[in-house]
Design a protein around this motif. Structure first.
Motif, short mmCIF file in Angstrom:
data_model
loop_
_atom_site.label_atom_id
_atom_site.label_comp_id
_atom_site.label_asym_id
_atom_site.label_seq_id
_atom_site.Cartn_x
_atom_site.Cartn_y
_atom_site.Cartn_z
N TYR A 7 9.86 2.78 -6.88
CA TYR A 7 7.90 3.54 -6.55
C TYR A 7 7.67 3.76 -5.11
O TYR A 7 8.00 2.89 -4.00
CB TYR A 7 7.03 2.89 -7.59
CG TYR A 7 6.29 2.09 -7.05
CD1 TYR A 7 4.95 2.40 -6.66
CD2 TYR A 7 6.83 0.31 -8.09
CE1 TYR A 7 5.00 0.76 -5.97
CE2 TYR A 7 5.99 -0.63 -7.27
CZ TYR A 7 4.69 -0.51 -6.31
OH TYR A 7 3.97 -1.61 -6.36
N CYS A 8 6.75 4.46 -4.84
CA CYS A 8 5.69 5.19 -3.80
C CYS A 8 4.26 5.82 -3.78
O CYS A 8 4.67 5.81 -5.52
CB CYS A 8 6.59 6.09 -2.41
SG CYS A 8 6.83 7.17 -3.19
N GLN A 27 0.57 -0.77 0.31
CA GLN A 27 -0.50 0.15 0.37
C GLN A 27 1.31 1.16 0.41
O GLN A 27 0.18 2.59 0.37
CB GLN A 27 -0.99 -0.30 0.44
CG GLN A 27 -2.03 -1.04 1.42
CD GLN A 27 -2.41 -1.35 2.14
OE1 GLN A 27 -2.05 -0.59 3.12
NE2 GLN A 27 -3.53 -2.20 3.01
N LYS A 28 2.21 0.91 0.00
CA LYS A 28 2.78 2.23 0.81
C LYS A 28 3.89 2.12 -0.85
O LYS A 28 4.26 3.38 -1.38
CB LYS A 28 3.77 2.69 1.98
CG LYS A 28 2.94 1.98 2.76
CD LYS A 28 1.85 3.93 2.99
CE LYS A 28 1.69 4.54 3.93
NZ LYS A 28 0.74 6.07 3.54
N CYS A 29 4.65 0.75 -1.54
CA CYS A 29 5.72 1.20 -2.60
C CYS A 29 6.42 0.31 -2.49
O CYS A 29 5.25 -1.16 -2.18
CB CYS A 29 6.81 1.68 -1.25
SG CYS A 29 7.53 0.49 0.45
N CYS A 76 12.91 15.02 -3.53
CA CYS A 76 13.60 14.32 -5.02
C CYS A 76 12.29 14.21 -6.36
O CYS A 76 11.38 14.40 -5.85
CB CYS A 76 13.52 12.40 -4.34
SG CYS A 76 13.62 11.35 -6.16
N MET A 77 12.83 14.35 -6.65
CA MET A 77 11.84 14.38 -8.45
C MET A 77 11.54 13.32 -8.69
O MET A 77 12.11 12.46 -9.41
CB MET A 77 11.94 15.65 -9.74
CG MET A 77 12.63 17.47 -8.31
SD MET A 77 11.45 18.11 -8.11
CE MET A 77 9.92 17.71 -9.43
N VAL A 78 10.31 13.38 -9.04
CA VAL A 78 9.46 12.21 -9.12
C VAL A 78 8.46 12.26 -9.98
O VAL A 78 7.89 13.12 -10.25
CB VAL A 78 8.33 11.54 -8.22
CG1 VAL A 78 9.69 11.17 -7.12
CG2 VAL A 78 7.38 11.99 -7.70
N LYS A 125 1.27 5.88 -8.58
CA LYS A 125 2.81 5.39 -8.26
C LYS A 125 3.73 6.29 -8.58
O LYS A 125 3.18 6.69 -10.11
CB LYS A 125 3.04 4.19 -8.98
CG LYS A 125 1.57 2.73 -8.59
CD LYS A 125 2.21 1.58 -8.57
CE LYS A 125 1.05 0.26 -8.77
NZ LYS A 125 1.71 -0.85 -9.37
N TYR A 126 4.55 6.53 -8.23
CA TYR A 126 5.38 7.47 -8.34
C TYR A 126 6.56 6.94 -8.86
O TYR A 126 7.22 6.34 -7.39
CB TYR A 126 5.40 8.97 -6.86
CG TYR A 126 4.25 9.36 -7.35
CD1 TYR A 126 4.56 10.47 -8.62
CD2 TYR A 126 2.91 9.88 -6.85
CE1 TYR A 126 2.83 11.31 -8.78
CE2 TYR A 126 1.86 10.31 -7.28
CZ TYR A 126 1.87 11.36 -7.69
OH TYR A 126 1.00 11.88 -8.59
#
Length: 360
Positions: A205-206, A189-191, A260-262, A212-213
């Protein structure tokens, strides 16, 4: 919600009661009535030795000011006391580290290796002298020394934002169920990790808002228009990306970074050929023992960033807090007069704190 209470001088005092708790309203009324009966003795003695309290209304305000300073909130079905600081005009809730660990985090602290806290960044603040007194009263009369018999100290004990306690509890639970119980439900549910076209390349990803990023650094050949869809992740949004990297030993630079850029996976899919296959992936042969506290050491306080600035000794409960954790306050002055009247005034103020702590 504000409650109006009439004092003997027919003046109305507004009590800030965020939860509209009838117990708090009744306790405030009883305190005001109790001290109004003693106006001719205790209050006049106080006025004689305390120039900072120049009328009865100010004394009532000091009494009722305590009601604006703390309350309780449920964190994972546990009732946890919090105190309030006013920062830049905004009332913010803070929780004692000792209380958070005893009520909410102890199970996970005893089990998890503190190395995983490199993924998080929880800023803490030293308490003030009056906050220490307040926490002592809560501990003694409300919690029956559930947090130990050691007094809270300005130079030792810290507090953190209550939102950070909620988030840290969730983060620890994800780590605990994944590493100690080998259950993936909360982690999913998180990553997680993604493989593209079954290539053995793990991309972390998270998940945020059901999206999802993925770190933008894995896609270096996007054009300017595509890069504009990227967003910046910090703090708890970034913690789960760091966790994936740490577990799989990838991208140490991301673990040590503050942001962090996602870009969302849905956007990535529109940028590339539809022939690409994105598949969730999580290795089955991971040795989780490295993330477990095998020696069962005492790991209290290892999950926070301790402050470098100690609150000056003369400060009371803070009304303002700057970024450097310097506190400015002007409420509930502590009288240092050693004569009989001064001792009685100190006792009155300590009783105010005691009575209120009992009504939580």
């Amino acid at each position: 919600m504000n409650s109006a209470i009439n004092d003997p001088a027919n003046k109305v005092i507004n009590v800030i009661n965020e939860h509209n708790d009838p117990k708090i309203n009744e306790m405030a009324r009883r305190i005001v009535q109790s001290y109004s009966k003693n106006e001719s003795t205790a209050v006049k003695q106080t006025l004689a030795i305390a120039p900072t309290i120049n009328n009865q209304e100010q004394l009532y305000e000091d009494i009722l000011d305590i009601f604006r300073r703390f309350g309780v909130e449920f964190i994972s079905n546990q009732k946890v006391p919090y105190i309030i600081r006013v920062i830049n005009g905004e009332k913010l809730k803070f929780v004692s580290i000792r209380m958070a660990e005893a009520y909410v985090l102890k199970k996970f602290l005893d089990c998890l290796n503190p190395d995983i806290y490199a993924c998080t960044s929880v800023k803490s603040y030293f308490i003030t002298d009056n906050e220490a007194l307040l926490l002592d009263k809560i501990n003694q009369y409300h919690a029956h020394f559930a947090f130990g018999k050691k007094k809270f100290l300005r130079t030792k004990d810290c507090i953190v934002r209550i939102e950070d306690v909620h988030q840290m509890r969730t983060f620890m639970e994800v780590c605990y169920t994944t590493f100690a119980c080998n259950i993936d439900t909360s982690r999913k549910q998180k990553c997680g990790l993604i493989n593209i076209n079954n290539i053995l390349c793990s991309i972390p990803y998270c998940i945020k808002d059901n999206q999802k990023y993925i770190p933008l650094l894995y896609f270096q050949y996007l054009n300017e228009e595509e890069i504009q869809t990227a967003v910046k992740f910090e703090n708890w949004d970034l913690a789960y990306l760091k966790l994936c990297c740490k577990v799989h030993g990838i991208n140490d630079d991301l673990i040590t970074s503050d942001s962090c850029m996602v870009v969302s996976l849905d956007d990535i899919k529109t940028f590339y050929s539809t022939d690409l296959n994105f598949e969730d992936f999580w290795p089955l042969n991971i040795d989780y023992t490295q993330f477990i506290n095998v020696k069962r050491k005492d790991l209290s306080g290892t999950w926070i960033r301790r402050p470098v600035t100690v609150v000056p000794a003369k400060n009371n409960i803070s009304r303002a807090l700057t970024a450097s954790a310097t506190v400015t306050s002007n409420s509930i002055p502590v009288m240092m007069n050693t004569n009989q009247n001064g001792q009685q005034t100190n006792k009155m103020r300590q009783n105010m704190l005691l009575v209120f702590s009992l009504c939580i």
